[in-house]
Motif scaffolding. Structure first.
Motif: not given
Length: 261
Positions: A17-18, A115-116, A107-110
């Motif tokens: 989550n954020h 790690n971006a 779409e992407t994930d947490w």
């Protein structure tokens, strides 16, 4: 991270989550809100593929050259047939949109966002479509962008932005009570250099305030833009057409200069 009783260890590199995204990206991890460790027992982090990917960083599937996207949090639907344990509970994906609300089909994930490399995240906010937050790209061309600043009394400053030393001017910023940093201005210059293109039939409209950025007011009229942050006002005179890309660069600057991690 250590667990309690029969609960398995959680991995501080796998946010769900954020709140745990913020903890994980800033080294503040605590137990709770992370995925379970992939390997049983403790002490195997150095050889874990999650740890190795975190050090190598991941490339976020960034749509085009835009410096700003909106990540909307989409909870997973309940697991069919689940009764006592629902694997989907508390888990979600991220769907990317433009600042104007158009889906980008990405779409992407947490984990990928965590790690971006060269991506900043804003604080989360909630609107009629659920929870969301902004993602801002740090343009690598900012390293060669040039900001020429003149200051005068009473906190007034004038910043001229260029893509490089021998490049034409992109914009001129006049500030009363200046609080801009050279780094953020260089990112703005690099984003504006990517925005150079034909003028639109009508000047690009911008929102008066971006969701999740509550203290910065924006406006555009008669070929000039204004950024107001409390008692600090900045006017922007444009040397390039104020098209959608230029507007996006300005909004990305507003998000970046507020609060990001």
């Amino acid at each position: 991270m250590n667990a309690h009783f029969e609960t398995r260890h959680q991995c501080g590199l796998l946010p769900t989550n954020h709140a745990t995204l913020f903890e994980s990206r800033t080294g503040r991890q605590r137990w709770g809100g992370y995925e379970r460790c992939l390997r049983p027992g403790a002490g195997h982090c150095a050889t874990c593929p999650v740890f190795q990917q975190a050090n190598e960083h991941r490339e976020l599937s960034w749509p085009g050259d835009t410096p700003l996207v909106l990540a909307r949090i989409r909870p997973w639907p309940p697991t069919p047939g689940s009764f006592f344990v629902n694997f989907a509970a508390g888990r979600s994906d991220l769907h990317l949109y433009t600042w104007a609300g158009t889906t980008l089909g990405v779409e992407t994930d947490w984990l990928t966002v965590r790690n971006a490399l060269g991506v900043r995240c804003s604080w989360v906010f909630r609107d009629g479509d659920g929870k969301a937050f902004w993602l801002v790209r740090d343009n690598p061309a900012a390293a060669t962008a040039v900001v020429r600043t003149r200051t005068s009394g009473l906190g007034h400053a004038r910043h001229a932005l260029y893509a490089g030393p021998e490049q034409p001017r992109l914009a001129l910023l006049d500030c009363d009570g200046c609080s801009h940093t050279d780094d953020d201005l260089q990112y703005l210059a690099a984003d504006l250099a990517d925005a150079v293109g034909p003028a639109s039939a009508e000047p690009q409209a911008i929102p008066e305030r971006l969701p999740g950025v509550p203290v910065i007011d924006l406006s555009h009229k008669n070929g000039r833009s204004w950024i107001r942050h409390g008692d600090i006002t900045t006017s922007v005179s444009w040397d390039l057409p104020f098209n959608r890309a230029a507007a996006t660069a300005l909004l990305a600057y507003a998000v970046r200069s507020f609060r990001t991690f």
